[in-house]
Enzyme design. Sequence first.
Site, PDB file in Angstrom:
ATOM      1  N   PHE A  50      20.273  93.305 123.008  1.00 53.10           N
ATOM      2  CA  PHE A  50      20.628  94.420 122.012  1.00 53.10           C
ATOM      3  C   PHE A  50      19.703  94.087 120.845  1.00 53.10           C
ATOM      4  O   PHE A  50      19.637  95.143 119.934  1.00 53.10           O
ATOM      5  CB  PHE A  50      21.845  94.762 121.962  1.00 53.10           C
ATOM      6  CG  PHE A  50      22.832  93.892 121.100  1.00 53.10           C
ATOM      7  CD1 PHE A  50      22.555  93.904 119.612  1.00 53.10           C
ATOM      8  CD2 PHE A  50      23.275  92.608 121.492  1.00 53.10           C
ATOM      9  CE1 PHE A  50      23.248  92.879 118.770  1.00 53.10           C
ATOM     10  CE2 PHE A  50      23.921  91.643 120.730  1.00 53.10           C
ATOM     11  CZ  PHE A  50      23.851  91.921 119.355  1.00 53.10           C
ATOM     12  N   LYS A 101      14.046  97.185 131.590  1.00 53.88           N
ATOM     13  CA  LYS A 101      15.560  97.349 131.557  1.00 53.88           C
ATOM     14  C   LYS A 101      16.075  96.908 130.194  1.00 53.88           C
ATOM     15  O   LYS A 101      16.370  95.783 130.048  1.00 53.88           O
ATOM     16  CB  LYS A 101      16.144  96.801 132.687  1.00 53.88           C
ATOM     17  CG  LYS A 101      17.503  97.236 133.210  1.00 53.88           C
ATOM     18  CD  LYS A 101      18.621  97.402 132.304  1.00 53.88           C
ATOM     19  CE  LYS A 101      19.353  96.191 132.025  1.00 53.88           C
ATOM     20  NZ  LYS A 101      20.391  96.216 130.756  1.00 53.88           N
ATOM     21  N   GLU A 107      21.470  98.501 127.117  1.00 53.21           N
ATOM     22  CA  GLU A 107      22.222  99.581 127.250  1.00 53.21           C
ATOM     23  C   GLU A 107      22.933  99.990 125.787  1.00 53.21           C
ATOM     24  O   GLU A 107      23.261 101.406 125.662  1.00 53.21           O
ATOM     25  CB  GLU A 107      23.338  99.647 128.383  1.00 53.21           C
ATOM     26  CG  GLU A 107      24.334  98.834 128.189  1.00 53.21           C
ATOM     27  CD  GLU A 107      24.103  97.243 128.759  1.00 53.21           C
ATOM     28  OE1 GLU A 107      22.928  96.861 128.537  1.00 53.21           O
ATOM     29  OE2 GLU A 107      25.023  96.664 129.285  1.00 53.21           O
ATOM     30  N   CYS A 160      18.184  85.582 117.567  1.00 51.36           N
ATOM     31  CA  CYS A 160      18.195  84.410 118.120  1.00 51.36           C
ATOM     32  C   CYS A 160      17.599  83.124 117.435  1.00 51.36           C
ATOM     33  O   CYS A 160      17.835  81.982 117.448  1.00 51.36           O
ATOM     34  CB  CYS A 160      17.451  84.464 119.556  1.00 51.36           C
ATOM     35  SG  CYS A 160      15.933  84.749 119.185  1.00 51.36           S
TER      36      CYS A 160
HETATM   37  P1  NAD Z   1      23.149  89.579 127.106  1.00 53.24           P
HETATM   38  O1  NAD Z   1      22.866  88.290 127.969  1.00 53.24           O
HETATM   39  O2  NAD Z   1      24.341  89.991 127.023  1.00 53.24           O
HETATM   40  O3  NAD Z   1      22.531  90.862 127.720  1.00 53.24           O
HETATM   41  C1  NAD Z   1      20.857  90.769 127.890  1.00 53.24           C
HETATM   42  C2  NAD Z   1      20.406  91.659 129.016  1.00 53.24           C
HETATM   43  O4  NAD Z   1      21.121  91.598 130.006  1.00 53.24           O
HETATM   44  C3  NAD Z   1      21.052  93.188 128.643  1.00 53.24           C
HETATM   45  O5  NAD Z   1      19.792  94.238 129.170  1.00 53.24           O
HETATM   46  C4  NAD Z   1      22.171  93.307 129.596  1.00 53.24           C
HETATM   47  O6  NAD Z   1      22.404  94.723 130.145  1.00 53.24           O
HETATM   48  C5  NAD Z   1      21.842  92.447 130.773  1.00 53.24           C
HETATM   49  N1  NAD Z   1      23.236  91.855 131.320  1.00 53.24           N
HETATM   50  C6  NAD Z   1      24.313  91.651 130.413  1.00 53.24           C
HETATM   51  N2  NAD Z   1      25.182  91.167 131.606  1.00 53.24           N
HETATM   52  C7  NAD Z   1      24.784  90.889 132.879  1.00 53.24           C
HETATM   53  C8  NAD Z   1      25.103  90.644 133.871  1.00 53.24           C
HETATM   54  N3  NAD Z   1      26.211  89.986 133.928  1.00 53.24           N
HETATM   55  N4  NAD Z   1      24.277  90.567 134.840  1.00 53.24           N
HETATM   56  C9  NAD Z   1      22.991  90.940 134.727  1.00 53.24           C
HETATM   57  N5  NAD Z   1      22.494  91.637 133.576  1.00 53.24           N
HETATM   58  C10 NAD Z   1      23.081  91.430 132.539  1.00 53.24           C
HETATM   59  O7  NAD Z   1      22.659  89.427 125.587  1.00 53.24           O
HETATM   60  P2  NAD Z   1      22.878  90.356 124.386  1.00 53.24           P
HETATM   61  O8  NAD Z   1      24.228  90.269 123.753  1.00 53.24           O
HETATM   62  O9  NAD Z   1      22.263  91.845 124.598  1.00 53.24           O
HETATM   63  O10 NAD Z   1      21.945  89.519 123.384  1.00 53.24           O
HETATM   64  C11 NAD Z   1      22.123  88.551 122.461  1.00 53.24           C
HETATM   65  C12 NAD Z   1      21.942  87.337 123.189  1.00 53.24           C
HETATM   66  O11 NAD Z   1      20.363  87.295 123.601  1.00 53.24           O
HETATM   67  C13 NAD Z   1      22.070  86.093 122.254  1.00 53.24           C
HETATM   68  O12 NAD Z   1      22.651  85.283 123.224  1.00 53.24           O
HETATM   69  C14 NAD Z   1      20.733  85.805 121.630  1.00 53.24           C
HETATM   70  O13 NAD Z   1      20.645  84.498 121.275  1.00 53.24           O
HETATM   71  C15 NAD Z   1      19.834  86.111 123.032  1.00 53.24           C
HETATM   72  N6  NAD Z   1      18.602  86.209 122.374  1.00 53.24           N
HETATM   73  C16 NAD Z   1      17.744  85.032 122.745  1.00 53.24           C
HETATM   74  C17 NAD Z   1      16.293  85.296 122.257  1.00 53.24           C
HETATM   75  C18 NAD Z   1      15.590  84.191 122.389  1.00 53.24           C
HETATM   76  O14 NAD Z   1      14.070  84.495 122.256  1.00 53.24           O
HETATM   77  N7  NAD Z   1      15.886  83.298 123.193  1.00 53.24           N
HETATM   78  C19 NAD Z   1      15.823  86.480 121.428  1.00 53.24           C
HETATM   79  C20 NAD Z   1      16.801  87.501 121.273  1.00 53.24           C
HETATM   80  C21 NAD Z   1      18.283  87.433 121.858  1.00 53.24           C
END
Ligand code: NAD
Length: 497
Positions: A149, A173, A176, A281
């Site tokens: 997000f 994808k 959401e 991140c």
């Molecule tokens: P998230 O892991 O909750 O979600 C990421 C994606 O995975 C979304 O599209 C979500 O719909 C999907 N998702 C969530 N739960 C799932 C499941 N159980 N099974 C399959 N798909 C699932 O992350 P977030 O809260 O959207 O974003 C924040 C996180 O992203 C933080 O941990 C941040 O550090 C990380 N991030 C990392 C980088 C990087 O480059 N390393 C960059 C941006 C964000």
Amino acid sequence: MNNIYHFVDGKEFKGTSQRTSDVYNPATGEVTAKVYLASKKDLDEVIQNSLKASVGWANTPALQRARILFKFKELIEKNADELTKLIVSEHGKVYNDAQGSLTRGLEVVEFACGIPHLLKGEFTENVGKEVDSWSMRQPLGVCAGITPFNFPAMVPMWMFPISIACGNSFILKPSEKDPSCPLLLAKLFKEAGLPDGVFNVVNGDKEVVDGLLESKGVSAISFVGSTPIAKYIYENAAKNEKRVQALGGAKNHCVVMPDSDLDQAVNGLMGAAYGSAGERCMAQSVAVAVGNVGDQLVSKLKTQVEKLKVGPGMDNNSEMGPLVTKQHLEKVRGYVDIGEKEGAKLVVDGRNIKLQGYENGFYIGGCLFDHVTEDMTIYKEEIFGPVLSVVRVKDFDSAVKLINNHEYGNGVSIFTRDGDSARTFASKIQVGMVGVNIPIPVPMAFHSFGGWKRSLFGDQHMHGMEGVRFYTKLKTITSRWPSGLRTDPEFIMPTMK
Ligand code: NAD
């Protein structure tokens, strides 16, 4: 109430699923839209469509693909204000920060415009007598991206412009929580001349993600998000024989040496810890105070954190907007409670901020902890909010050891005026992206982005040449054209004498 669907085959696609998720305006706390979450059946249709589109697209000369990317770049620039406002309205970050993140995404499109050059192969004449050999990179077919997000434009743009430039079709994808900006990007790409079906956006949750992981039609998965999900994606994509890169969470440290320009370090830390309300991140959530610098550092930080202007993202005076959802706000507040309970000193407490007219928004003020130690939860875990922890260490070696012991290795920086410390730090630190007097060392589009340790599962970083390699497979051809082609059978391993 606005309904948000999907963008498939060059048009809005409603799918059959009736499941939805609420999209909020974090500044006011209101639900502004319902996003439809696609089913596996809907996804199957999208994958078939993408497979069909990938054939013609792979055969389109790279130069023609590049011309569409140039046009896409122009359209992003023309529509930058609308794209930026969509980010602010669903994510909450302040306008100029959102604008900056769009620009960082645009730079990847600019990089991808060079695709005819980037895809040039290698050629060796006479690898053997009258035998030539060359290598070339070909597209994979259908690639998919699953994004978080916190950067609804930039992170998808780390992926799809390069993948599409390389001749693949792409299924995105997005999160959401803020799906509108990626949908507008897909419409603009079509307007730029991209053939229908080459770029599809499917909204959804775990059901669609699992569908992408399991489908034989998808060749590669790019993921960015939290570490537990990144690990799940990595394992399951590999199990289903796909190429995968899965970027995870972070806990980024900023080392402040006693010889540093302290005001510069404090200014750097303020932006890096509290910009985008810490939902980056590459946010710096740990300041490592070396030697005797701790008291002065904390005192200067305290003054600035107390002055932070928190407010809605569309207000030009705001320096920090709200968090993305109420649930996330409660999680971040919960970490501050834990920090206090575990004995860290809460120097600035932003938990009880109230904004007139925005009482239901998801706001928290900047929080600052001092005397945080390695065993505390707020040191070990990613908070993803505006909470900065100061850890005090006796010397440079202890700072390096502390950071190298952490499970994450995304970004890190050092503030110093000593070249020797800076050079040793860059060489010895077990982290993927390192800044020297640069608080957020995010590599530019023509370099590559990626962390180490549990911040990245997979072998290749994102964008730059790593992106081109990830989205293509290498083929090497060895050929001979002797006049009157006649050879005797050979039963031994061919070598050159
Ligand atoms: P998230 O892991 O909750 O979600 C990421 C994606 O995975 C979304 O599209 C979500 O719909 C999907 N998702 C969530 N739960 C799932 C499941 N159980 N099974 C399959 N798909 C699932 O992350 P977030 O809260 O959207 O974003 C924040 C996180 O992203 C933080 O941990 C941040 O550090 C990380 N991030 C990392 C980088 C990087 O480059 N390393 C960059 C941006 C964000």
